[in-house]
Every structure is written in structure tokens, then in C-alpha cells.
Design a protein around this motif. Structure first.
Motif, short mmCIF file in Angstrom:
data_model
loop_
_atom_site.label_atom_id
_atom_site.label_comp_id
_atom_site.label_asym_id
_atom_site.label_seq_id
_atom_site.Cartn_x
_atom_site.Cartn_y
_atom_site.Cartn_z
N ILE A 1 -20.31 25.00 3.79
CA ILE A 1 -21.49 25.42 4.56
C ILE A 1 -21.07 26.07 5.87
CG2 ILE A 1 -23.55 24.60 5.76
CD1 ILE A 1 -23.82 22.43 3.64
N ALA A 2 -20.03 25.54 6.51
CA ALA A 2 -19.54 26.13 7.77
C ALA A 2 -19.11 27.57 7.55
CB ALA A 2 -18.38 25.30 8.32
N GLY A 3 -18.37 27.83 6.46
CA GLY A 3 -17.96 29.20 6.15
C GLY A 3 -19.14 30.06 5.75
N LEU A 4 -20.11 29.45 5.07
CA LEU A 4 -21.29 30.19 4.62
C LEU A 4 -22.13 30.69 5.80
CD1 LEU A 4 -22.83 30.96 1.99
CD2 LEU A 4 -24.10 28.82 2.23
N PHE B 1 -12.70 36.41 -1.09
CA PHE B 1 -12.35 35.83 -2.41
C PHE B 1 -10.84 35.73 -2.56
CE2 PHE B 1 -11.28 36.14 -6.87
CZ PHE B 1 -12.21 35.32 -7.50
N PHE B 2 -10.15 36.83 -2.32
CA PHE B 2 -8.69 36.82 -2.50
C PHE B 2 -7.99 36.07 -1.36
CE2 PHE B 2 -9.98 40.52 -5.05
CZ PHE B 2 -9.37 40.19 -6.25
N GLY B 3 -8.61 36.07 -0.18
CA GLY B 3 -8.03 35.32 0.93
C GLY B 3 -8.05 33.83 0.68
N VAL B 4 -9.14 33.33 0.10
CA VAL B 4 -9.26 31.90 -0.19
C VAL B 4 -8.23 31.47 -1.23
CG1 VAL B 4 -10.79 30.13 -1.16
CG2 VAL B 4 -11.69 31.81 0.44
N HIS C 1 -12.20 28.09 6.37
CA HIS C 1 -13.16 27.07 5.96
C HIS C 1 -13.26 26.97 4.44
CE1 HIS C 1 -14.94 27.38 10.15
NE2 HIS C 1 -14.81 26.08 9.97
N TRP C 2 -13.41 28.09 3.77
CA TRP C 2 -13.57 28.05 2.32
C TRP C 2 -12.28 27.65 1.61
CZ3 TRP C 2 -17.26 32.46 0.28
CH2 TRP C 2 -18.55 32.17 0.71
#
Length: 352
Positions: A77-80, A112-115, A272-273
Motif C-alpha cells: 500500500i505504501a508503494g501504491l 515491474f522489472f525493478g521489483v 517498497h514493492w
């Protein structure tokens, strides 16, 4: 701390500028530094181990699984919140004609790729971005504070409300500023040598946190006026747009500001994610997605993150974002309590 400018925190504080915001920041800073001290001190005792390993080793599954899922949800949620806020900023100030789906998708592809990077690679990326962006940030802050448009009388007017009773919403928003150290629940794995937390380190952390809070609060007031500040949806971006660099390559400060803080927002989302993704994988891995030596559960988890982020970016209004973000910040004391009780359970298990 740098990323708070691209979150709803400045607006939450500014909405209560005449209603206890300064007192809340003072108390929240003390609590935030204390939280940092306790959290870092705990992980120093377990060098090279993250929370997942500690829970698996020292607690039972009935404690480990719900705590892990709860933390994963909070970090997601923090990343969102940062994602949706960044989408709204871009579509309002830079690309008003572009589809909101296109903006959100372009952000999410990078995230996406960073996570999916290794945790160590995320730390290296964070380090590189800080080294490159902090000098630019210092330049922007100097320009904003020294600008002829900055009305110091408006800032002094805000200080006159220091005796107002602190409010819960601005207090918890301040605490969030200092909660970055909680990311050690995953990244402590890469701090394998015994560390020392000195008083000087705490003073530096506290001083930088205070600087970011003071800057995020007083700069919009000085540039937009104390009485009008509650009317601004994006107080910081609007304030940056009021300043010009007359002899600069780029005259409008807002373009430099957006480049800097959108980049920092990217890193904030990835950090965060990535924590949420690692936590989920520690309790959820589908054997049916195993193809030869490759398990595709990580891709599925991050894909679900991205789909939810894309959907909410299109569904939420700016008012709803601030409202739901405020509810999220309200729950932070519960997150702190769960984290501390988890630490106590681990310490008890380690001592037996």
C-alpha cells in the motif's frame, strides 16, 4: 525522507497548518527518531539476517505467516500511494492530454522489472540515484528558499500557530517520514558485518528528517501564502512552478523538480514493492508454476501488483487518494506495535 514530497504527507500537514501541524511535527520527530533507534538496534544484533529468516528460525508458523502477510500488505500500500500520486502529478502538470492508463503503464513497466531485481541490486540502484539526485535536490531547495517570491512573513505567520494542540493525522504523517529504516526487514541481509549505531548517526538522521519536514511544510506556505495553502491539491509542485531560473538552461524550476522527484518516486516504489514481493514469496510459492528450473511465482506476484496499481490509478480521484492515504497513515501505530512485538518474539526465541 526525500520521497515524502511526492506523497500526500505535505498536504496533510498543510491542511492543519492552523490546527497543530507544527506541534505534531515536533512530537512525531521525537517518536520517529526513537523508532529508528529501536529498529536499527534490533537488526544490528542479527547481522546478515532479514526478518524472514529470523521468523522462520525463532517463531512458529502461526506467528510467522499472518505477520508476514500483514507486513507485505502494508508495504504494498505504501508503494501504491506513491504510484497513484505520481500518476496524478504527471497527468496534471506534464502530460494532461495523455491517457491515464498510458502514464500508469509506462511507470509500472519500469517498476515491474525493478521489483524483480535482486535485493542487493535494488540497494545499488538506490545508492546511485541518491548520489546523482541529492545535489540536484540541494540546488532546488537553495533556489526555493532564496527566491524573491518566497514570503518569509507568511512562514512566520505559520510559526505563530505552534501552540495549537497537535492532531493525530499530522502526527502519524510525520512518523511515516522516519519509517524508512523498517525496510531493514529485507535489506538487513546485506549488512553482514557488526554495525554500531552512534549518537551522531541518530542526530544526522533526525536533523535530515526535520529539514525535509520543515522544507515540505514551510516552502509551499512561503510561496503560496498561509491563507491559500489549503486550496492547493499539489502544494509542492504548484510552489515549484512559481519559481524561475532566469539564467538557467531550464527556466521553469517545476521541470527540474518533476525530473528529480519522479525519479526518487520510482526508487521509493521499487523499494517498497520489493519488500512486499519478498515477504509474499516467503509464504506463497505455487508449484504449478514451476517450469524446469524456473518458478514463475515471482512474475505472477509482481504482475498482480501492477494490475492493482493500474486499476486503482484509473479508478481513484485525487480526493479519494488523499482520503485513503490518510486512513493508511492512521494505521501506522498498529504497524509499529506489530513490528515491535515481532522483535520481542524473535529475541525471546533467540535467547532460549
Amino acid at each position: 525522507m526525500l520521497a515524502i514530497i511526492m506523497t500526500p504527507i505535505p498536504r496533510i500537514l498543510l491542511l492543519q497548518s492552523a490546527d497543530g501541524a507544527i506541534g505534531s511535527m515536533l512530537i512525531g520527530t521525537v517518536v520517529g527518531v526513537l523508532f529508528t533507534y529501536i529498529t536499527v538496534k534490533f537488526f544490528i544484533q542479527f547481522p546478515g539476517k532479514d526478518l524472514i529468516e529470523l521468523l522462520q528460525k525463532y517463531t512458529s508458523s502461526w506467528v510467522r505467516v499472518p505477520v508476514t502477510i500483514y507486513f507485505a500488505l502494508m508495504w504494498f500500500i505504501a508503494g501504491l500511494i506513491t504510484l497513484v500520486m505520481t500518476v496524478f502529478l504527471l497527468i496534471t502538470f506534464l502530460t494532461p492530454e495523455m491517457s491515464i492508463y498510458t502514464i500508469a503503464l509506462s511507470l509500472l513497466i519500469t517498476v515491474f522489472f525493478g521489483v524483480l531485481l535482486k535485493s542487493k541490486s535494488v540497494l545499488f540502484t538506490l545508492e546511485i540515484v541518491l548520489i546523482l539526485m541529492v545535489p540536484v535536490g540541494i540546488l532546488i531547495f537553495i533556489k526555493l528558499y532564496s527566491s524573491s517570491e518566497f514570503d518569509w512573513d507568511q512562514a512566520r505567520l505559520a510559526v505563530m500557530h505552534i501552540n495549537e494542540i497537535p492532531k493525530y493525522s499530522s502526527f502519524v504523517a510525520t512518523i511515516f517520514t522516519f519509517m524508512g529504516c523498517a525496510n531493514l526487514i529485507i535489506y538487513n541481509k546485506y549488512f553482514k558485518e557488526k554495525q554500531n549505531l552512534s549518537i551522531l548517526s541518530l542526530i544526522i538522521i533526525g536533523a535530515f528528517g526535520v529539514f525535509m519536514l520543515v522544507t515540505s511544510y514551510f516552502v509551499p506556505i512561503g510561496l503560496s501564502g498561509f491563507d491559500q495553502i489549503d486550496q492547493l491539491i499539489f502544494p509542492w509542485t504548484t510552489s515549484a512552478d512559481a519559481v524561475r531560473m532566469k539564467f538557467g538552461i531550464i527556466e521553469r524550476v517545476v521541470f527540474i523538480f518533476m525530473f528529480l522527484f519522479v525519479t526518487i518516486s520510482f526508487i521509493s516504489m521499487i523499494v517498497h514493492w520489493h519488500v512486499a514481493y519478498k515477504l509474499i514469496l516467503s509464504v506463497f510459492r505455487m508449484k504449478s508454476l514451476q517450469v524446469k528450473q524456473q518458478n514463475f511465482t515471482p512474475f505472477l506476484v509482481v504482475l498482480v501488483f501492477s494490475i492493482i496499481g493500474l486499476w486503482l490509478s484509473a479508478q481513484l480521484s485525487q480526493y479519494q487518494l488523499y482520503q485513503y492515504a490518510r486512513y493508511f497513515y492512521y494505521t501506522l501505530p498498529l504497524l509499529v506495535a506489530v513490528l515491535f512485538f515481532t522483535m520481542l518474539a524473535i529475541k525471546r526465541g533467540a535467547s532460549q
